[in-house]
Design a protein around this motif. Structure first.
Motif, short mmCIF file in Angstrom:
data_model
loop_
_atom_site.label_atom_id
_atom_site.label_comp_id
_atom_site.label_asym_id
_atom_site.label_seq_id
_atom_site.Cartn_x
_atom_site.Cartn_y
_atom_site.Cartn_z
N ALA A 49 0.44 -1.23 0.03
CA ALA A 49 0.11 0.09 0.09
C ALA A 49 0.99 1.41 0.07
O ALA A 49 0.66 1.80 -0.82
CB ALA A 49 -0.80 0.22 1.84
N MET A 50 1.80 1.60 0.74
CA MET A 50 3.33 2.43 0.87
C MET A 50 3.52 2.95 -0.86
O MET A 50 3.51 3.73 -1.02
CB MET A 50 3.79 2.00 1.87
CG MET A 50 4.87 3.23 2.18
SD MET A 50 6.15 2.58 1.43
CE MET A 50 6.87 1.14 1.58
N ALA A 51 3.74 1.42 -0.92
CA ALA A 51 4.65 1.62 -2.71
C ALA A 51 3.82 2.38 -3.34
O ALA A 51 4.27 2.96 -4.37
CB ALA A 51 5.27 0.06 -3.26
N ALA A 52 2.18 1.48 -3.59
CA ALA A 52 1.81 1.79 -4.71
C ALA A 52 1.95 3.53 -4.42
O ALA A 52 2.04 4.55 -5.61
CB ALA A 52 -0.07 1.35 -4.50
N VAL A 53 1.34 4.26 -3.25
CA VAL A 53 1.24 4.96 -2.69
C VAL A 53 2.43 6.43 -3.66
O VAL A 53 2.32 7.73 -4.25
CB VAL A 53 0.88 5.74 -1.08
CG1 VAL A 53 0.60 7.35 -1.10
CG2 VAL A 53 -0.76 5.21 -1.13
N MET A 54 3.35 5.95 -3.00
CA MET A 54 5.02 6.52 -3.41
C MET A 54 5.14 6.09 -4.49
O MET A 54 5.84 7.33 -5.54
CB MET A 54 5.67 6.13 -2.62
CG MET A 54 5.52 6.52 -0.86
SD MET A 54 5.28 8.13 0.13
CE MET A 54 6.56 8.69 -0.64
N ASN A 55 4.65 5.07 -5.61
CA ASN A 55 4.94 5.23 -6.74
C ASN A 55 3.87 6.79 -7.56
O ASN A 55 4.43 6.91 -8.07
CB ASN A 55 4.04 3.85 -7.22
CG ASN A 55 5.15 2.59 -7.69
OD1 ASN A 55 6.57 3.61 -7.91
ND2 ASN A 55 5.30 1.29 -6.95
N LEU A 56 2.62 6.79 -7.18
CA LEU A 56 2.19 7.58 -7.65
C LEU A 56 2.50 9.39 -7.72
O LEU A 56 2.46 9.58 -8.62
CB LEU A 56 0.47 7.49 -6.51
CG LEU A 56 -0.69 8.35 -7.53
CD1 LEU A 56 -1.22 8.04 -9.09
CD2 LEU A 56 -2.26 7.83 -6.36
N GLY A 83 11.40 6.56 -5.61
CA GLY A 83 12.12 6.80 -6.66
C GLY A 83 11.70 5.83 -8.18
O GLY A 83 12.42 6.12 -9.52
N HIS A 84 11.50 4.71 -7.59
CA HIS A 84 10.49 3.66 -8.52
C HIS A 84 9.20 4.32 -9.59
O HIS A 84 9.48 4.39 -10.98
CB HIS A 84 9.85 2.94 -8.14
CG HIS A 84 9.17 1.66 -9.35
ND1 HIS A 84 8.33 1.21 -8.95
CD2 HIS A 84 10.50 0.21 -9.55
CE1 HIS A 84 8.11 0.23 -9.92
NE2 HIS A 84 9.38 -0.06 -10.49
N GLY A 85 8.41 5.07 -8.57
CA GLY A 85 7.69 6.17 -9.49
C GLY A 85 8.55 6.97 -10.35
O GLY A 85 7.54 6.66 -10.90
N LEU A 86 8.88 7.76 -9.81
CA LEU A 86 9.73 8.52 -10.50
C LEU A 86 10.39 8.03 -11.84
O LEU A 86 10.22 8.76 -13.20
CB LEU A 86 11.02 9.54 -9.62
CG LEU A 86 11.78 10.67 -10.45
CD1 LEU A 86 10.76 11.37 -10.62
CD2 LEU A 86 13.46 10.68 -9.16
N GLN A 87 10.52 7.01 -12.22
CA GLN A 87 11.41 5.65 -13.31
C GLN A 87 10.75 5.52 -13.94
O GLN A 87 10.49 5.77 -14.79
CB GLN A 87 13.08 4.87 -12.56
CG GLN A 87 14.60 5.46 -11.99
CD GLN A 87 15.06 5.88 -13.66
OE1 GLN A 87 14.73 5.27 -14.58
NE2 GLN A 87 15.99 7.18 -13.26
N ASP A 88 9.80 5.20 -13.65
CA ASP A 88 9.51 3.65 -14.18
C ASP A 88 7.24 4.16 -14.90
O ASP A 88 7.41 4.25 -15.78
CB ASP A 88 9.16 2.67 -13.44
CG ASP A 88 10.16 1.63 -13.89
OD1 ASP A 88 10.30 0.53 -14.00
OD2 ASP A 88 11.59 2.08 -12.89
N ALA A 89 7.23 5.30 -14.20
CA ALA A 89 5.79 5.28 -14.92
C ALA A 89 6.26 6.52 -15.48
O ALA A 89 5.29 6.61 -16.64
CB ALA A 89 4.89 6.72 -13.55
N GLN A 90 7.13 7.16 -15.73
CA GLN A 90 8.13 7.68 -16.82
C GLN A 90 8.35 7.81 -18.27
O GLN A 90 8.00 7.60 -18.65
CB GLN A 90 8.93 8.77 -16.79
CG GLN A 90 8.94 10.07 -15.77
CD GLN A 90 10.24 11.28 -15.28
OE1 GLN A 90 10.13 10.98 -16.31
NE2 GLN A 90 10.88 11.74 -14.19
N LYS A 91 8.89 6.45 -17.77
CA LYS A 91 9.07 5.24 -19.37
C LYS A 91 7.95 5.11 -19.88
O LYS A 91 7.54 5.12 -21.29
CB LYS A 91 10.37 3.98 -18.45
CG LYS A 91 11.33 4.44 -18.02
CD LYS A 91 11.45 2.85 -17.38
CE LYS A 91 13.01 3.26 -16.78
NZ LYS A 91 13.46 2.25 -15.40
#
Length: 332
Positions: A45-52, A185-193
């Motif tokens: 849940a935390m990772a989902a929010v931070m990815n967003l 950092g994962h959201g910053l990297q992978d959502a942008q791809k």
């Protein structure tokens, strides 16, 4: 341009983001779960929010993906190239997820795009592939390994006289912060791809002009799908990273996550380089583990993971090229 083809390609791009979520987001939280700093559900849940949240922090990586790797193809053939590239990436993601191998979704995507472009006789920017993909692919795990080792050495020195039980309890709490930083950092990297791929589809479809700002709905869609995929979980890969490389304790988990997050922020903001979350956290775990003793790291597992790194791009490229030929045969 066929609107249906555009919609299908964007839908496939968003599905790739979903697979990326459950495939790669496990990397961001595996160490926290394995050290029992967070329960699996709380971590997801935390990772989902931070990815967003991470998806809205920048656009440099998206620009690299949409403009720096292959020349934006045009017309129906261009949409087929993009579609085939995504199919290659998704196929490889699903294969490696099934076997629990933490390969890189990023490099699956890059391999897919390059393979489809070559099959469709489109231009590949080899200088961009070298500078933005190959060099970071080699350097980021080396930096993660070395930096992870030194961060852990510093922690061991600072807390050398601390009560072990109190220190571990404190680092469990600290890991909630480091895991959040890793997920951001994962959201910053992978959502942008994926944003970069969707923007490329919109340019091919004539909806957007090359160089335009990323539409807000693209950011929200990509971030939401990444978050949904994250919450779906990636238990097989979590087990590989959290347990099979080395048995982690909270200080080691904190050191690995802090190292990996630092490398990802640097790559995103300073170099706009799309690096692999998988590569960075895996190498950081190995570097941290080596401070205990070199033999504490299960190098056999690490060797299989590294082998997967070098197979990923060619394998995804091959599947993408095959997909392009099939789609071209059916609809070309």
């Amino acid at each position: 341009m066929d609107t249906f083809a555009l919609v299908v390609t964007i839908a496939v791009a968003l599905f790739f983001t979903y697979t990326n979520g459950f495939h790669d987001s496990a990397n961001a939280i595996a160490t926290s779960v394995s050290t029992r700093a967070l329960t699996p559900r709380a971590a997801l849940a935390m990772a989902a929010v931070m990815n967003l949240a991470g998806a809205f922090l920048g656009s440099g990586v998206a620009k690299t993906v949409s403009e720096g790797l292959i020349a934006t193809p045009t017309g129906d053939q261009g949409m087929m190239i993009l579609f085939a590239g995504l199919v290659g990436a998704i196929t490889w993601n699903m294969v490696t997820w099934y076997y629990g191998l933490p390969s890189s979704s990023s490099h699956a995507l890059f391999g897919g795009l390059v393979g489809a472009a070559l099959a469709g006789a489109s231009t590949v920017h080899w200088d961009g592939v070298l500078e933005k993909i190959v060099i970071p692919m080699v350097l980021s795990p080396i930096v993660g390994l070395v930096l992870g080792y030194f961060v852990m050495v510093v922690i061991l020195w600072i807390f050398r006289d601390a009560n072990p039980h109190k220190a571990k309890r404190g680092f469990r709490i600290a890991q909630t912060v480091s895991a959040a930083g890793m997920a951001l950092g994962h959201g910053l990297q992978d959502a942008q791809k994926t944003m970069g791929v969707v923007v490329m589809a919109l340019v091919i479809g004539g909806v957007e002009d090359e160089g335009d700002a990323i539409p807000v709905w693209v950011k929200i869609s990509c971030a939401a799908m990444l978050s949904l995929g994250t919450y779906a979980g990636g238990w097989r890969i979590m087990r590989t990273l959290g347990r099979r490389i080395i048995e982690l304790d909270p200080p080691q988990g904190f050191a690995a996550e802090t190292t990996a997050a630092g490398v990802m922020y640097t790559a995103s903001f300073m170099f706009q380089a799309p690096i692999s979350t998988t590569h960075v956290i895996t190498s950081a775990i190995m570097g941290v583990g080596a401070t205990k003793r070199v033999s504490a790291v299960r190098w056999g597992v690490a060797k299989n993971i590294i082998l997967g790194w070098f197979i990923t791009m060619p394998a995804a490229a091959g599947v993408a090229a095959l997909s392009y030929w099939i789609v071209n045969l059916a609809f070309g």
